[in-house]
Design an enzyme around this catalytic site. Structure first.
Site, PDB file in Angstrom:
ATOM      1  N   ARG A  38      48.935  37.110  48.995  1.00 58.23           N
ATOM      2  CA  ARG A  38      49.366  38.377  48.388  1.00 58.23           C
ATOM      3  C   ARG A  38      49.199  39.480  49.434  1.00 58.23           C
ATOM      4  O   ARG A  38      48.076  39.836  49.776  1.00 58.23           O
ATOM      5  CB  ARG A  38      48.485  38.656  47.150  1.00 58.23           C
ATOM      6  CG  ARG A  38      49.060  39.674  46.186  1.00 58.23           C
ATOM      7  CD  ARG A  38      48.005  40.086  45.164  1.00 58.23           C
ATOM      8  NE  ARG A  38      46.985  40.892  45.776  1.00 58.23           N
ATOM      9  CZ  ARG A  38      45.708  40.932  45.383  1.00 58.23           C
ATOM     10  NH1 ARG A  38      45.293  40.217  44.363  1.00 58.23           N
ATOM     11  NH2 ARG A  38      44.835  41.703  45.998  1.00 58.23           N
ATOM     12  N   HIS A  75      46.547  44.036  44.358  1.00 62.42           N
ATOM     13  CA  HIS A  75      47.010  43.367  43.139  1.00 62.42           C
ATOM     14  C   HIS A  75      48.137  44.151  42.469  1.00 62.42           C
ATOM     15  O   HIS A  75      49.145  43.596  42.069  1.00 62.42           O
ATOM     16  CB  HIS A  75      45.840  43.187  42.161  1.00 62.42           C
ATOM     17  CG  HIS A  75      46.259  42.679  40.821  1.00 62.42           C
ATOM     18  ND1 HIS A  75      46.648  41.378  40.610  1.00 62.42           N
ATOM     19  CD2 HIS A  75      46.382  43.304  39.621  1.00 62.42           C
ATOM     20  CE1 HIS A  75      46.987  41.224  39.332  1.00 62.42           C
ATOM     21  NE2 HIS A  75      46.836  42.374  38.720  1.00 62.42           N
ATOM     22  N   TYR A 122      37.424  44.441  48.428  1.00 66.75           N
ATOM     23  CA  TYR A 122      37.042  43.030  48.296  1.00 66.75           C
ATOM     24  C   TYR A 122      37.628  42.091  49.354  1.00 66.75           C
ATOM     25  O   TYR A 122      37.374  40.897  49.319  1.00 66.75           O
ATOM     26  CB  TYR A 122      37.367  42.495  46.885  1.00 66.75           C
ATOM     27  CG  TYR A 122      38.826  42.652  46.481  1.00 66.75           C
ATOM     28  CD1 TYR A 122      39.796  41.745  46.885  1.00 66.75           C
ATOM     29  CD2 TYR A 122      39.225  43.729  45.683  1.00 66.75           C
ATOM     30  CE1 TYR A 122      41.117  41.884  46.519  1.00 66.75           C
ATOM     31  CE2 TYR A 122      40.559  43.889  45.313  1.00 66.75           C
ATOM     32  CZ  TYR A 122      41.493  42.972  45.728  1.00 66.75           C
ATOM     33  OH  TYR A 122      42.810  43.114  45.370  1.00 66.75           O
TER      34      TYR A 122
HETATM   35  C1  TPP Z   1      44.798  36.302  29.303  1.00 65.55           C
HETATM   36  C2  TPP Z   1      44.679  37.379  30.321  1.00 65.55           C
HETATM   37  N1  TPP Z   1      43.492  37.575  30.934  1.00 65.55           N
HETATM   38  C3  TPP Z   1      43.389  38.547  31.872  1.00 65.55           C
HETATM   39  C4  TPP Z   1      44.454  39.339  32.183  1.00 65.55           C
HETATM   40  C5  TPP Z   1      44.331  40.433  33.240  1.00 65.55           C
HETATM   41  N2  TPP Z   1      44.972  39.982  34.466  1.00 65.55           N
HETATM   42  C6  TPP Z   1      46.231  40.333  34.767  1.00 65.55           C
HETATM   43  S1  TPP Z   1      46.752  39.668  36.200  1.00 65.55           S
HETATM   44  C7  TPP Z   1      45.284  38.889  36.457  1.00 65.55           C
HETATM   45  C8  TPP Z   1      45.068  38.054  37.686  1.00 65.55           C
HETATM   46  C9  TPP Z   1      45.885  36.834  37.708  1.00 65.55           C
HETATM   47  O1  TPP Z   1      45.736  36.195  38.958  1.00 65.55           O
HETATM   48  P1  TPP Z   1      46.701  35.042  39.383  1.00 65.55           P
HETATM   49  O2  TPP Z   1      47.006  34.167  38.242  1.00 65.55           O
HETATM   50  O3  TPP Z   1      46.169  34.404  40.596  1.00 65.55           O
HETATM   51  O4  TPP Z   1      48.068  35.815  39.691  1.00 65.55           O
HETATM   52  P2  TPP Z   1      48.359  36.883  40.851  1.00 65.55           P
HETATM   53  O5  TPP Z   1      48.194  38.243  40.228  1.00 65.55           O
HETATM   54  O6  TPP Z   1      47.404  36.625  41.949  1.00 65.55           O
HETATM   55  O7  TPP Z   1      49.752  36.645  41.247  1.00 65.55           O
HETATM   56  C10 TPP Z   1      44.411  39.153  35.410  1.00 65.55           C
HETATM   57  C11 TPP Z   1      43.028  38.639  35.335  1.00 65.55           C
HETATM   58  C12 TPP Z   1      45.671  39.111  31.498  1.00 65.55           C
HETATM   59  N3  TPP Z   1      46.772  39.805  31.756  1.00 65.55           N
HETATM   60  N4  TPP Z   1      45.753  38.112  30.595  1.00 65.55           N
END
Ligand code: TPP
Ligand code: MG
Length: 331
Positions: free
Chosen positions: A248, A252, A261
Site C-alpha cells: 500500500r 490507509h 507506524y
Molecule cells: C468488520 C469490520 N471491521 C473493521 C472495519 C474497519 N476497517 C476498515 S478497513 C480496515 C483494514 C482492512 O485491512 P485489509 O483487509 O488488509 O485491507 P487494506 O485496507 O489493507 O486494503 C479496517 C479494520 C470494518 N470496516 N469492518
C-alpha cells in the site's frame, strides 16, 4: 526474435497497452483525488495506489461482459476495467446526485453498478465474499457460464465471512475466484501481526481449493493466475484462492497518518517495485510502449482526469429529500 511474456500468454500488444492505460488512469484519478481532498474539495480518499497491477491484471483475465465482480474499496482498477467511467468515479468522490454507486449517499470506494455487474458493497469488510459466492451459486443453478470474482484485503481474510464463503464455495465447487490483495498492512497492523500462516494462499487447503501467491506488482502474473482460475471455474472444477502481494503506497486513507507506524524508507523501497513504472519498462523493452505512445496516452489521461474533475465539481448534489429514498416504502 525474443518472445515476450505477454505474447506467450496470447495477449496482444494492444491488450497489454490497454492494461497499462487502465492502470495509469486509476493512478492518475487517485492522485487527483488526494489533491482534491487536501484542498478541501472532497471529503475522503481510499487509495488504489500500489494495487493497480493486481486489479487490472485480474480483470483482464475475466469475461468483462458476463462475469460478476464484487470489489472492495481500493478496487478502482477493477471497476474501471469493468466499465465504470472516470466521470462516474469523480461524481462519487464529490458525492453528487449522479454518482452511480450510491447517488452520493456513500463514502467513495463503496462501489456498485448494476449495468456493469458490479455488486454493491457494504462498509463492514468481507461481506462481499458470501455475496460473491451466492452469485456463483446462481450461475450454477441457472446453468450459466459466468464466474464470480471477489476481492478483499489480507487483514479482512480474518473475518468470519471469508471462512463461511470459501468453505461453502469449496464444498459445492462453485465458480468463484477470490483474490486477496495483500498490501502488507491492515491500517496500522503489519502482516505478521494479522495472519499466523506464512501466506494467505495457505488457507486454501482448508477449503479444498487451490491457493496461489503471485507477485501483485506484475499484471501479467496476476492475469495468468486468474485466467487459470477462470478456466477451472467454467470447467466445473470449482473455486480458487489467489493472493496478490504488493504494497500500500499511500496511507490507509486520507484520514490516516502512516508515519506513526511505518518507516519512510520502507515505503521508498516499495516504490521501486511500483507497477506503474516496472510495467512501463517491460512494455518499452518489448517495444510496445514507445515514447510517442506514452506521451499521447499521458495527455489523453490527463484530459480525462481534468474533464471528470470539472464535470463532477459542477454537477448537482442530490435533493435533500433523497436521503429518505429507498429507506421507506413509497406508494
Ligand atoms: C468488520 C469490520 N471491521 C473493521 C472495519 C474497519 N476497517 C476498515 S478497513 C480496515 C483494514 C482492512 O485491512 P485489509 O483487509 O488488509 O485491507 P487494506 O485496507 O489493507 O486494503 C479496517 C479494520 C470494518 N470496516 N469492518
Ligand atoms: Mg491490507
Amino acid at each position: 526474435m525474443t518472445k515476450f511474456r505477454h505474447t506467450e500468454m496470447d495477449l496482444t500488444d494492444e491488450q497489454v497497452l490497454d492494461m497499462y492505460r487502465t492502470m495509469l488512469l486509476a493512478r492518475k484519478l487517485d492522485e487527483r483525488m488526494w489533491l482534491l481532498n487536501r484542498s478541501g474539495k472532497i471529503p475522503f480518499v481510499i487509495s488504489c495506489q500500489g494495487q493497480e497491477a493486481a486489479q487490472v491484471g485480474a480483470s483482464f483475465a475475466l469475461d468483462r461482459n458476463e462475469d460478476y465482480a464484487a470489489p472492495y474499496y481500493r478496487d478502482m482498477g477493477v471497476v474501471l476495467a469493468f466499465g465504470m467511467t472516470a466521470k462516474e468515479l469523480m461524481l462519487s468522490a464529490f458525492a453528487k446526485a449522479d454518482d452511480p454507486n450510491s447517488g452520493g449517499r456513500q463514502m467513495p470506494g463503496h462501489f456498485g453498478q448494476k449495468k456493469n455487474r458490479i455488486l454493491s458493497g457494504s462498509s463492514p469488510v468481507t461481506t462481499q465474499v458470501p455475496h460473491a459466492v451466492g452469485v456463483a451459486l446462481a450461475s450454477r443453478m441457472e446453468n450459466k457460464n459466468f464466474v464470480s470474482f471477489v476481492t478483499l484485503g489480507e487483514g479482512s481474510s480474518n473475518q468470519g465471512d471469508f471462512h463461511e464463503g470459501l468453505n461453502f464455495a469449496g464444498v459445492h465447487k462453485l465458480p468463484v475466484i477470490t483474490m486477496v490483495e495483500n498490501n502488507k498492512y491492515a491500517i496500522s497492523v503489519p502482516y505478521d501481526r494479522q495472519v499466523a500462516s506464512k501466506t494467505v494462499a495457505d488457507r486454501a487447503q482448508g477449503y479444498g481449493m487451490p491457493g496461489v501467491t503471485v507477485d501483485g506488482n506484475d499484471p501479467l502474473a496476476v492475469y495468468q493466475a486468474v485466467k487459470e482460475a477462470r478456466t477451472r471455474a467454467v470447467n466445473g472444477e470449482g473455486p480458487s484462492l489467489i493472493e496478490a502481494v504488493s504494497y500500500r503506497l499511500t496511507a490507509h486513507s486520507s484520514d490516516d497518518d502512516d508515519r506513526t507506524y511505518r518507516e519512510k524508507g520502507e515505503v521508498e523501497e516499495a516504490r521501486k517495485k511500483d507497477s506503474i513504472f516496472t510495467f512501463a519498462s517491460y512494455l518499452k523493452e518489448a517495444n510496445v510502449l514507445t515514447d510517442e505512445i506514452e506521451k499521447k496516452m499521458t495527455d489523453e489521461i490527463n484530459n480525462i482526469v481534468n474533464e471528470a474533475t470539472d464535470y463532477a465539481e459542477n454537477a448537482a448534489y442530490a435533493e435533500a429529500e433523497h436521503a429518505l429514498k429507498y429507506v421507506y416504502e413509497e406508494k
